[in-house]
Design a protein around this motif. Structure first.
Motif, short mmCIF file in Angstrom:
data_model
loop_
_atom_site.label_atom_id
_atom_site.label_comp_id
_atom_site.label_asym_id
_atom_site.label_seq_id
_atom_site.Cartn_x
_atom_site.Cartn_y
_atom_site.Cartn_z
N LYS A 350 0.81 -1.22 0.00
CA LYS A 350 0.00 0.00 0.00
C LYS A 350 0.84 1.27 0.00
O LYS A 350 0.43 2.32 0.45
CB LYS A 350 -0.99 0.00 1.17
CG LYS A 350 -1.89 -1.22 1.18
CD LYS A 350 -3.05 -1.09 2.13
CE LYS A 350 -4.09 -2.16 1.95
NZ LYS A 350 -3.59 -3.55 1.97
N ARG A 351 2.08 1.15 -0.48
CA ARG A 351 2.89 2.35 -0.64
C ARG A 351 2.49 3.09 -1.91
O ARG A 351 2.69 4.27 -2.06
CB ARG A 351 4.39 1.99 -0.70
CG ARG A 351 5.00 1.69 0.66
CD ARG A 351 6.48 1.33 0.54
NE ARG A 351 6.67 -0.06 0.13
CZ ARG A 351 7.33 -0.43 -0.96
NH1 ARG A 351 7.84 0.48 -1.77
NH2 ARG A 351 7.46 -1.71 -1.26
N LYS A 352 1.99 2.33 -2.86
CA LYS A 352 1.49 2.93 -4.10
C LYS A 352 0.15 2.28 -4.43
O LYS A 352 -0.11 1.15 -4.01
CB LYS A 352 2.46 2.64 -5.26
CG LYS A 352 3.76 3.44 -5.20
CD LYS A 352 4.55 3.24 -6.48
CE LYS A 352 5.74 4.19 -6.55
NZ LYS A 352 6.63 4.14 -5.37
N ASP A 353 -0.69 2.99 -5.21
CA ASP A 353 -1.89 2.31 -5.68
C ASP A 353 -1.63 1.72 -7.07
O ASP A 353 -0.60 2.02 -7.70
CB ASP A 353 -3.11 3.26 -5.65
CG ASP A 353 -3.28 4.01 -6.94
OD1 ASP A 353 -2.31 4.65 -7.37
OD2 ASP A 353 -4.38 3.93 -7.54
N PHE A 354 -2.52 0.88 -7.53
CA PHE A 354 -2.29 0.08 -8.74
C PHE A 354 -1.96 0.94 -9.95
O PHE A 354 -0.99 0.70 -10.67
CB PHE A 354 -3.51 -0.81 -9.02
CG PHE A 354 -3.35 -1.69 -10.21
CD1 PHE A 354 -2.75 -2.94 -10.09
CD2 PHE A 354 -3.78 -1.28 -11.47
CE1 PHE A 354 -2.58 -3.75 -11.19
CE2 PHE A 354 -3.62 -2.09 -12.57
CZ PHE A 354 -3.02 -3.33 -12.44
#
Lengths: 367, 133
Positions: A350-354
């Motif tokens: 969850k450090r980046k979204d898809f």
């Protein structure tokens, strides 16, 4: 051992070894094929490309054998690309289509090449398009592509063939098979093989009903637009008497039309559907008529300008597809795998979204 | 660049039994090779023409009829006539031991008689290809 210049001059002379070796280069995706394909580019576009497709066991190979015989008797040189599936597990393949065609092995007007799908889906092998170009440059008049036995979605053949012959057989399933989307919608010429068996008349009726319904519902079939264009040509022809050179030289309105107006749905006088031709490939029954129909279709494509239109559409598709392949290949490198793994971790943690991760990947592919 | 070993499995001559040929075809397929099977009753000319069109690395022929001393060398002669020297040719079937040296002298690289494990044939093919894989 074989430089591209000697392969090219061999292909132009119709030398079997040069043709065969060039197809091998194409199959291996050898960079050496590019020079060959470039050199023959000016020589192609003359052959009539005919696809034979249908379910496994419908008799495609036997029918191809008989088509070869009939076309040879009409003085045409014919090449065949026969495609069979590779094992998804071992990569091996048994290519057995040739068994039915071996009688033509001594005829130098016939060239048969078996191609394994090598993991490619869609009913063809990746090498098929370029194999057809090599045959074309070698001066074959007709090129027959026999697809793998198809189910309900292997429709790549429409991207390559000028004329697609859809082979059906009696006894495959109930009448719902005929209204399934996919392969039933891709035919230009329809043939019911093994017509000596019980149930063949029913299959013919069902296919006709399906074609009529498709026309009445305004569905996009391969033939509707072509027939409309033909009608316009015929109207012009009637106003101008017999002066139209295209119409008289193609012989289209002497024979072709008779083949095509097989049956008009009641109340729809202007609508036409293709003839559904019964064949018994084993004995050769119906094959001559099938060839007439295939050639009438070619004449219609030429007279209406649809041949160029279709080939243009197919090339656009092929370009897009080849580009997609290249992009996919750029995902295969080791660095790229690491990048993919890192981005996947970032999304998982969850450090980046898809879509953020996808954007980064897109950016680095473009760079 | 993908490189597959392509093998023509052929039954020259008039005998009507291709069980052995089919067992070999299947074993080669399972070993990851592409096998073109031409069926029964082929003339040497048909075998060689098919091998050229299919651009195979290997021709594997099976004969049970006893005509091997005629048919195998005839295939080799045709290959020589057409200046094809980069195809590995192997034979199999009911071949008496005494005939094997003569066939090898004619250019058949190896002869596999009944009872040969398919792995032996596969190994031999992999190790003796004349064209670079």
């Amino acid at each position: 051992m074989y430089d591209s210049a000697s392969l090219v001059s061999g292909i132009r002379k119709g030398d079997p070894r040069s043709i065969a070796r060039s197809i091998t280069l194409v199959e291996r995706e050898d960079p050496a094929r590019l020079a060959v394909l470039k050199a023959i580019n000016a020589d192609i576009g003359h052959a009539h490309i005919v696809g034979i497709t249908g379910p496994p066991g419908s008799g495609k190979s036997t029918l191809t054998d008989k088509l070869l015989k009939e076309l040879r008797s009409r003085g045409r040189r014919v090449a065949v690309a026969a495609i069979d599936p590779s094992s998804p597990f071992t990569g091996g393949a048994i290519l057995g289509d040739r068994i039915r065609m071996q009688r033509h092995a001594d005829d130098d007007g016939v060239f048969i090449r078996s191609l394994a799908t090598r993991g490619h889906l869609g009913g063809l092998s990746r090498a098929t398009t370029e194999t057809v170009r090599i045959f074309d440059a070698a001066g074959f008049d007709d090129i027959i592509i026999e697809t793998v036995g198809v189910g309900q979605s292997e429709v790549d053949i429409v991207r390559l063939a000028d004329t697609v012959v859809l082979v059906s057989v009696p006894g495959l399933g109930d009448d719902i098979q005929a209204i399934k989307a996919g392969v039933m919608e891709i035919g230009d010429v329809f043939c019911v093989n093994k017509a000596d068996r019980d149930g063949s008349e029913r299959v013919i009726r069902e296919i006709r009903a399906m074609l009529e319904a498709a026309v009445m519902n305004g569905a996009a079939t391969r033939f509707s637009a072509l027939y409309q264009a033909l009608d316009q040509l015929k109207a012009v022809d009637r106003t101008e008497g017999q002066s139209s050179p295209r119409a008289s030289s193609s012989g289209l309105f002497d024979q072709g039309a008779a083949h095509h107006i097989a049956r008009q749905p009641p109340g729809h006088d202007a609508l036409e559907i293709p003839a559904v031709i019964p064949t018994t490939a084993e004995t050769g029954d119906g094959v001559s008529r099938l060839v007439d129909e295939i050639k009438a279709h070619e004449a219609a494509l030429v007279a209406t300008g649809f041949l160029r239109l279709r080939r243009h559409e197919n090339l656009s598709w092929e370009l897009g597809n080849a580009l997609a392949d290249r992009v996919l290949r750029r995902l295969e490198g080791e660095d790229r795998k690491i990048e993919l793994a890192d981005l996947a971790s970032a999304v998982l943690d969850k450090r980046k979204d898809f879509y953020e991760a996808l954007g980064i990947l897109e950016g680095s592919l473009a760079g | 660049m993908e490189r597959k070993i392509r093998v023509l499995v052929a039954k020259p001559g008039l005998d009507g039994h291709d069980r052995g040929a089919k067992v070999i075809a299947r074993a080669l397929r399972d070993a990851g090779m592409e096998v073109i099977y031409t069926g029964l009753r082929q003339t040497p000319e048909q075998v060689v023409n098919a091998a050229i069109q299919e651009d195979v690395d290997v021709i594997a022929m099976s004969i049970l009829s006893g005509a091997h001393n005629h048919l195998f060398p005839r295939v080799m002669d045709l290959l020589k006539e057409k200046k094809i020297d980069d195809v590995l040719v192997v034979g199999g079937g009911v071949i008496p031991d005494d005939d094997i040296p003569g066939l090898k002298a004619a250019g058949i690289a190896e002869v596999f008689t009944p009872g040969t494990p398919t792995t032996t044939t596969i190994e031999f093919i992999r190790n003796n290809l004349k064209r670079k894989v």
